[in-house]
Design an enzyme around this catalytic site. Structure first.
Site, PDB file in Angstrom:
ATOM      1  N   SER A 104       1.271  -0.993  -0.069  1.00  0.00           N
ATOM      2  CA  SER A 104       0.263  -0.143  -0.186  1.00  0.00           C
ATOM      3  C   SER A 104       0.940   0.816  -0.126  1.00  0.00           C
ATOM      4  O   SER A 104       2.210   0.889   0.298  1.00  0.00           O
ATOM      5  CB  SER A 104      -1.306   0.572   1.602  1.00  0.00           C
ATOM      6  OG  SER A 104       0.234   0.035   2.586  1.00  0.00           O
ATOM      7  N   LYS A 105       0.281   2.360   0.238  1.00  0.00           N
ATOM      8  CA  LYS A 105       0.965   4.071  -0.167  1.00  0.00           C
ATOM      9  C   LYS A 105       1.767   3.745   0.860  1.00  0.00           C
ATOM     10  O   LYS A 105       2.810   4.083   0.658  1.00  0.00           O
ATOM     11  CB  LYS A 105      -0.344   4.681  -0.032  1.00  0.00           C
ATOM     12  CG  LYS A 105      -0.731   5.548  -1.363  1.00  0.00           C
ATOM     13  CD  LYS A 105      -1.093   7.051  -1.069  1.00  0.00           C
ATOM     14  CE  LYS A 105      -1.880   7.206  -1.920  1.00  0.00           C
ATOM     15  NZ  LYS A 105      -3.666   7.393  -1.340  1.00  0.00           N
ATOM     16  N   ARG A 106       1.894   3.163   2.024  1.00  0.00           N
ATOM     17  CA  ARG A 106       3.014   3.333   2.608  1.00  0.00           C
ATOM     18  C   ARG A 106       4.311   2.816   3.049  1.00  0.00           C
ATOM     19  O   ARG A 106       5.120   2.507   3.339  1.00  0.00           O
ATOM     20  CB  ARG A 106       2.742   3.141   4.796  1.00  0.00           C
ATOM     21  CG  ARG A 106       2.351   1.928   4.539  1.00  0.00           C
ATOM     22  CD  ARG A 106       0.930   1.928   5.854  1.00  0.00           C
ATOM     23  NE  ARG A 106       0.607   0.217   6.037  1.00  0.00           N
ATOM     24  CZ  ARG A 106       1.031  -0.761   6.158  1.00  0.00           C
ATOM     25  NH1 ARG A 106       2.140  -0.627   7.079  1.00  0.00           N
ATOM     26  NH2 ARG A 106       0.297  -1.657   6.154  1.00  0.00           N
ATOM     27  N   GLY A 153       5.880   3.317  -0.081  1.00  0.00           N
ATOM     28  CA  GLY A 153       6.230   4.088  -0.802  1.00  0.00           C
ATOM     29  C   GLY A 153       5.346   3.650  -2.435  1.00  0.00           C
ATOM     30  O   GLY A 153       4.524   3.243  -2.276  1.00  0.00           O
TER      31      GLY A 153
END
Ligand code: GLU
Length: 470
Positions: free
Chosen positions: A242-244, A246
């Site tokens: 996911s986004k976290r 990167g």
């Protein structure tokens, strides 16, 4: 489209609700590679029935990403939003054959049923009120699939093995809403059927949809296709990527200076293996890809490994092609550089020290920028007051040189060493700072030769002036 019975036909059906993410790209790759490996066909379909979330911009971003990766399609792109008449025909078929029925249960009643089921700790399930009423089309009526009440639907998955789903657990799910619009699982089946798809490779987040889809195939009189459900791509913390974690989109990796063949190599290895081989060209992947060796456990995304593979692919790429790919990265950083021999020579010197095109453009600033910025630590270490003299002597020698090749330059440095009694390092280090601004760079003769006489003299002059002022 008529197919040979034994021709493999695969597909990639992204929903255009954002960029093409790494997981989706891997799914596309598996399907594309399998089609290419078997001499089959690869179909592209855009699943854009969710009009609230689908955008034309996402469609374009997905097409661009696929093209950049070199994933070409033989058929399509089809858009589900343009196929409503076809879905309608198939809903009629199921109604006519008795495999579907109209249902007029009110949403309030269904909601109460759902809440009661939840309260009992059971799965919400339609109770079959309208199943045998033989209702006809009416305002507000939905169409439900008449799912079997007994027996099991067995998925024989190439990756996961056999999974049996009890039909009693399944619902008479809706295939057409009250406004007539078809629902997701139904569209997928009609599309796969009418597009001749016989091999479905997709993320295992779709396993739960599969029994419904298999039942629809059978109700329409066809055998379901071959399924291969591929485990998800996870981050290093084993959570879904996911986004976290990167950057996740193919476009972001392109912008960071990864080569498409490296990203392909990495993504394919993230869920498929061929012995312990890590490095593959795209041709090799096409030759060797098989469904049998898709891994059973989740792929863990490792950015370091991707970087290492990228460096390997950069080294294997013909230098002129790499130089050409570097140009937009240099321009993006405001440097004027054109493809050609000088750039190619510069690329050769930067290759051993950089892992992406972006890094290469950054590391090569000193070749292309008009003025050099001196790093503070380089000034401290090598711009001693006594450095001006050898720079001045070297400048004179270089000005008199006809050829600026490495051999002539080496000879010129030798002469300066002879005249000053200094070792090469004592001369080369301040020259390196003068030309690159840094304490480390590719070999000094290569650097001088590539920067070229005019700029080298200008930079030496600037350094001498700087040394005199400090
Ligand atoms: N549109 C679905 C997705 O993007 C894929 C459906 C399928 O592969 O059957 O996840």
């Amino acid at each position: 489209m008529p197919q040979q019975a034994d021709t493999v036909v695969t597909r990639f059906p992204p929903s255009p609700t954002g960029a093409l993410h790494l997981g989706g790209a891997r799914t596309a790759l598996f399907n594309w590679l399998y089609a290419r490996h078997t001499g089959g066909r690869f179909v592209l379909r855009i699943e854009d029935t969710d009009t609230a979330r689908s955008t034309r911009e996402s469609v374009d971003v997905i097409f661009d990403a696929l093209r950049w990766l070199g994933i070409d399609w033989d058929d399509g792109p089809y858009f589900q939003s343009q196929r409503m008449d076809i879905y309608r025909t198939y809903i009629e078929k199921l109604l006519d054959s008795g495999n579907a029925y109209y249902c007029t249960c009110s949403s309030e009643r269904l909601e109460i049923m759902r809440k009661e089921a939840m309260a009992r700790g059971g799965k919400p399930k339609y109770d079959g009120t309208c199943r045998d009423l033989g209702l006809s089309a009416a305002e507000g009526a939905v169409v439900r699939f008449r799912a079997p009440l007994t027996g099991a639907t067995v998925l024989r998955d190439v990756v996961k093995g056999s999974i049996a789903f009890q039909n009693a657990e399944l619902d008479d799910f809706i295939i057409a809403r009250s406004d007539g619009s078809p629902t997701y699982n139904f569209c997928v089946v009609v599309d796969d059927l009418t597009m001749g798809i016989n091999t479905i490779i997709r993320g295992d987040d779709h396993v739960m949809n599969t029994p419904k889809q298999m039942l629809l195939y059978r109700a329409l009189g066809f055998d379901p296709p071959t399924y291969a459900h591929v485990p998800m791509v996870l981050g290093e913390d084993r959570a879904r990527l996911s986004k976290r974690h990167g950057a996740r989109s193919v476009t972001a990796y392109r912008e960071m200076g990864f080569l498409p063949e490296a990203l392909i190599n990495y993504l394919v290895r993230l869920g498929w293996s061929h012995g312990d081989q890590e490095f593959f060209t795209v041709e090799e992947l096409i030759e060797k890809f098989s469904l049998e060796h898709i891994g059973k456990s989740a792929g863990i995304f490792d950015p370091e490994k991707l970087l290492a593979l990228n460096q390997e692919h950069m080294r294997l790429k013909p230098v002129p092609a790499l130089a050409e790919m570097l140009v937009p990265f240099l321009r993006e950083k405001g440097m004027a550089a054109d493809a050609g021999e000088t750039l190619e020579r510069a690329v050769e010197t930067l290759l051993p020290r950089t892992k992406t095109l972006e890094e290469m453009a950054e590391a090569g600033r000193f070749y292309f920028e008009e003025t050099v910025q001196y790093e503070e630590k380089a000034v401290k270490k090598f711009f001693k007051p006594n450095a001006a003299e050898p720079l001045r002597i070297l400048r004179e020698k270089l000005e008199g040189l006809e050829a600026f090749d490495e051999a002539s330059l080496e000879a010129a440095f030798q002469e300066v060493m002879g005249e000053t009694g200094l070792k090469l390092g004592k001369i080369a280090q301040p020259v390196r700072v003068a030309l690159t601004g840094k304490t480390a760079s590719p070999g000094i003769f290569e650097v001088v030769s590539i920067i070229g006489k005019k700029k080298v003299l200008q930079r030496l002059d600037a350094a001498i002036e700087f040394l005199q002022q400090s």
